[in-house]
Structures are given as structure tokens and as C-alpha cells.
Write an enzyme that holds these catalytic residues in place. Structure first.
Site, mmCIF file in Angstrom:
data_model
loop_
_atom_site.group_PDB
_atom_site.id
_atom_site.type_symbol
_atom_site.label_atom_id
_atom_site.label_comp_id
_atom_site.label_asym_id
_atom_site.label_seq_id
_atom_site.Cartn_x
_atom_site.Cartn_y
_atom_site.Cartn_z
ATOM 1 N N THR A 123 0.808 -1.233 -0.146
ATOM 2 C CA THR A 123 0.561 0.238 -0.145
ATOM 3 C C THR A 123 0.759 1.790 0.035
ATOM 4 O OG1 THR A 123 -1.241 1.394 1.652
ATOM 5 C CG2 THR A 123 -0.304 -0.223 2.588
ATOM 6 N N GLU A 125 0.265 3.304 2.002
ATOM 7 C CA GLU A 125 0.528 3.968 3.069
ATOM 8 C C GLU A 125 1.830 3.760 3.703
ATOM 9 O OE1 GLU A 125 -1.556 5.523 5.927
ATOM 10 O OE2 GLU A 125 -2.853 5.703 4.551
ATOM 11 N N TYR A 146 -1.467 0.262 11.120
ATOM 12 C CA TYR A 146 -1.458 -0.577 9.564
ATOM 13 C C TYR A 146 -0.292 -0.502 8.788
ATOM 14 C CZ TYR A 146 -3.412 -0.510 5.517
ATOM 15 O OH TYR A 146 -3.099 -1.294 3.663
ATOM 16 N N LYS A 150 2.832 -2.944 7.457
ATOM 17 C CA LYS A 150 3.018 -3.192 6.142
ATOM 18 C C LYS A 150 3.705 -3.110 5.527
ATOM 19 C CE LYS A 150 -1.754 -4.330 3.873
ATOM 20 N NZ LYS A 150 -1.733 -5.137 3.312
#
Ligand code: NAP
Ligand code: GDD
Length: 330
Positions: A123, A125, A146, A150
């Protein structure tokens, strides 16, 4: 016939990917938890064509059993506690599922199906506060639990590739939405509210940070990129994005306007919905994906908003008139 295993098959992307792979003639297997609801509208139209295995990303043995049971040619790791806001409330669990969960799955593949190709749902992110636009060369700077999980998964994929020769890739995807999006992500929260306001079953909509900018595409386009990445001659990590960013307020304005509404009459802001850290702008440079896998998005921002609003206006009217949403037909 090729066999694919999808973790997170009950999610938004899992349903689009399962549909794509079935259309390509794959035998499609997926993992489900005891609390999963595979019979809901996302998978129901093709549920009878799927093979489901019980597994949880926190349980290494169950992942190994699932891989051993189907001996897949391709593995798509889509399972995660994927809501960034929730990750602040459940940091250890989120990091475990997104990070160590990927490590458990990679180990299971290495043990049970070492020639399988692995797609990891990475991602944007992971880039966090690194300046936009972000590309494969952007430094990682994860700024929420999160994203920390990841980022760990991203590095684990690269290590398994380099150390063990596993064909494993990180698809670094920017935001992608659809009429199958979970209802707590901002786009669907907005379009569900628009639908219910049109149907007369909701009055207002409370949101958090309206200034954040995201790069929004349609999920159906993005699962095509996942599949194409596993057809590469050699594994590599790629950014997948539209290259265009809009603010949350832009999305709000467009969604309410698509239904003939003035957003200012319905939208309020609630500080409780603002995250401890929110990334100001994520927008991707996907030129490498265009070159390597010939991918570019087909659905632009306006069409995405229109498709979601039209769907959710119809859905809200059906819910109002029938008491509940009828099972969708293909
Ligand atoms: P989603 O709709 O939230 O689906 C998440 C899936 O993960 C569900 O099938 C869920 O199963 C499963 N899951 C959650 N916790 C699990 C656990 N402990 N063990 C096993 N399965 C678990 O997410 P999505 O939007 O489809 O995204 C798919 C993947 O891409 C995620 O990993 C997400 O982080 C990543 N991603 C998404 C985007 C995006 O914009 N959509 C962008 C970049 C990356 P249940 O049905 O049992 O809850
Ligand atoms: N969910 C939500 N709810 N977000 C809100 C709200 C609200 O009421 N109000 C404002 N926002 C803002 C968030 O603060 C964020 O800046 C933006 O809207 C998008 O939030 P989400 O739709 O929840 O998505 P996300 O960008 O945090 O995360 C999604 O995309 C990531 C890729 O960028 C998820 O799908 C992640 O799993 C994915 O990795």
C-alpha cells in the site's frame, strides 16, 4: 487449469479478483475465518464456484494447511485489518495481521508450494509522509500501525525473493474504491449517506479531515494489475495509481452533486473522526507499471463517483422499500 489461492477473498478486492480469475479459467480457492460472511453480496453471485478453506493470518498452521490443500500456482495475500483509523485503536492486532501474517504465509508457501508466485497487497501507506508523488523509489515512512505492519510485510517479501528465490512481488497500490467497498472507508461512507439522504432515511453525514488528498481509482482496474504482476518474467515491486489526487471534500462535493444535492446542507465535521496522524497527500507515479505490465486505469474520478452514487441511491431505495437489500444478481 491454474489454481489461485486468495487470502481476504471476502473483502472488496478479493471479490473483484475472484471474479477476474474465474473468468480467466482459474480454479479459485480462498481463505475464510469463522466470522467471515462469504454468503454476503460480494461473493454470492459466484460462491458455488469457489473453494474455501478455514484460515486466519494470526495462525501459521491454518495458513500452511490451506496452501497444502490446494497447492496453488498463484497466491494473492489480500487479508488484512485494512482500516487505518481502526489500526490506531487496535495497533498490535493490526500490525500482527498485516505484518507477521504475511511472514506466516510466505513461510507456508516456501514449505508447501515453493514454485508458487506470491502477490502481496502492499500500500502507498508505507510511504507515509514522504513527499508526493510517490513511486517505487520513494523512502518508506509509515505513520500509523497499519502502515508499520504493511512495511514489515513489504520487506519480508523482498527478503524471501532475494534469499530463497521465491517469485514474490509487492503491488504498492494507492486507494481504490467501488460499489463493493467496505462502508467505513470514506468514499463508501459518503456514497451510502448520499443514497440514504435521497431515499429519506438519513439526514446528515459526519466526517473527519476533509483536507486529506488521496489518489482514488476503481478496484476492478486494480485487481487486473495484481494479476498482471504475477505474469511478469521476473518478480518486481510496482506502484499502481491513477496519478491524480482529490481532497475528501472534492469527493463529497462530487458525490452530493451527482445526486442533485448541496453537500453544505448535510455534512458536518466531528473531531473524533480525525486520526492522530493523517497523511496529507498520497498520489502515485505509476509510470513503471505502465511500462512493465502495460497497466493504466480505465475508470477516472468522475466515473468512479457516479458509479458508486448511482449504485448506492438504488440500494438505499431498495432497503427503504423492501426492509432490506435484496440479493444482487450478476
Ligand atoms: P477489505 O475489504 O477490508 O478486506 C480485508 C479482507 O481481509 C477480508 O476478506 C477479511 O476477512 C480479511 N481479514 C481481515 N483480518 C483477517 C485475519 N486476521 N485473518 C484472515 N483474514 C483476515 O480490504 P480491501 O479493500 O479488499 O483490500 C485488500 C488488501 O489490499 C488489504 O490487505 C489492504 O490492506 C490492501 N490495500 C487496499 C487498498 C484499497 O484502497 N482498497 C489500497 C492498498 C492496499 P473477513 O471477511 O473475515 O473480515
Ligand atoms: N474512514 C474515514 N471516515 N475516513 C475519513 C473520514 C471518515 O469519517 N473523514 C475523513 N476521512 C479521511 C481519512 O482521514 C483519510 O485521510 C481519508 O479520508 C481516506 O480514508 P479511508 O477511506 O479510511 O482510506 P485510507 O486512505 O485511510 O486507507 C485506505 O487506503 C489505503 C491506501 O492508501 C485503505 O483501503 C487502506 O487499507 C489502504 O492501504
Amino acid at each position: 487449469m491454474k489454481t489461485a489461492l486468495i487470502t481476504g477473498i471476502t473483502g472488496q478486492d478479493g471479490s473483484w479478483l475472484a471474479e477476474l480469475l474465474l473468468a480467466k479459467g482459474y480454479a479459485v480457492h480462498g481463505t475464510v475465518r469463522r466470522t467471515s460472511t462469504p454468503g454476503d453480496s460480494r461473493l454470492l453471485p459466484f460462491l458455488d464456484r469457489l473453494v474455501l478453506h478455514p484460515a486466519d493470518m494470526t495462525d501459521a498452521g491454518s495458513l500452511r494447511d490451506a496452501v497444502a490443500a490446494c497447492r496453488p500456482d498463484e497466491v494473492y495475500n489480500l487479508a488484512a485489518q485494512s482500516h487505518v483509523g481502526t489500526s490506531w485503536a487496535m495497533p498490535a492486532y493490526t500490525t500482527d495481521v498485516a505484518g507477521l501474517g504475511a511472514v506466516r504465509l510466505l513461510d507456508a508457501v516456501r514449505a508447501e508450494a515453493p514454485s508458487a508466485r506470491v502477490y502481496q497487497a502492499s500500500t502507498c501507506e508505507i510511504f507515509g509522509t514522504s513527499p508526493a508523488p510517490q513511486s517505487e523509489a520513494t523512502p518508506l515512512a509509515p505513520r500509523n500501525p497499519y502502515a508499520v505492519g504493511k512495511a514489515a510485510a513489504y520487506h519480508a517479501v523482498r527478503n524471501h525473493r532475494d534469499a530463497y528465490g521465491l517469485f514474490a512481488v509487492n503491488g504498492i497500490l494507492f486507494n481504490h474504491e467501488s460499489e463493493r467497498r467496505g462502508e467505513r472507508f470514506v468514499t463508501r461512507k459518503i456514497t451510502r449517506a448520499v443514497g440514504r439522504i435521497v431515499a429519506g432515511t438519513q439526514g446528515s453525514l459526519a466526517l473527519g479531515n476533509l483536507e486529506a488528498r488521496r489518489d482514488w481509482g476503481h478496484a476492478e482496474d486494480y485487481v487486473e494489475a495484481m494479476w498482471r504482476m504475477l505474469q511478469l518474467d521476473a518478480p518486481e515491486d510496482l506502484v499502481v495509481a491513477t496519478g491524480v489526487s482529490h481532497s475528501v471534500q472534492d469527493f463529497v462535493e462530487a458525490a452530493f452533486a451527482a445526486a442533485g444535492l448541496d453537500w453544505r446542507e448535510h455534512v458536518t465535521t466531528d473531531p473524533a473522526l480525525v486520526r492522530p496522524i493523517d497523511i496529507p497527500e498520497l498520489v502515485g507515479d505509476a509510470s513503471r507499471a505502465r511500462e512493465r505490465i502495460g497497466w493504466s486505469p480505465r475508470v477516472g474520478f468522475d466515473a468512479l463517483v457516479r458509479r458508486m452514487v448511482d449504485h448506492d441511491v438504488r440500494l438505499a431505495r431498495l432497503e427503504r422499500d423492501c426492509g432490506e437489500a435484496p440479493v444482487p444478481r450478476r
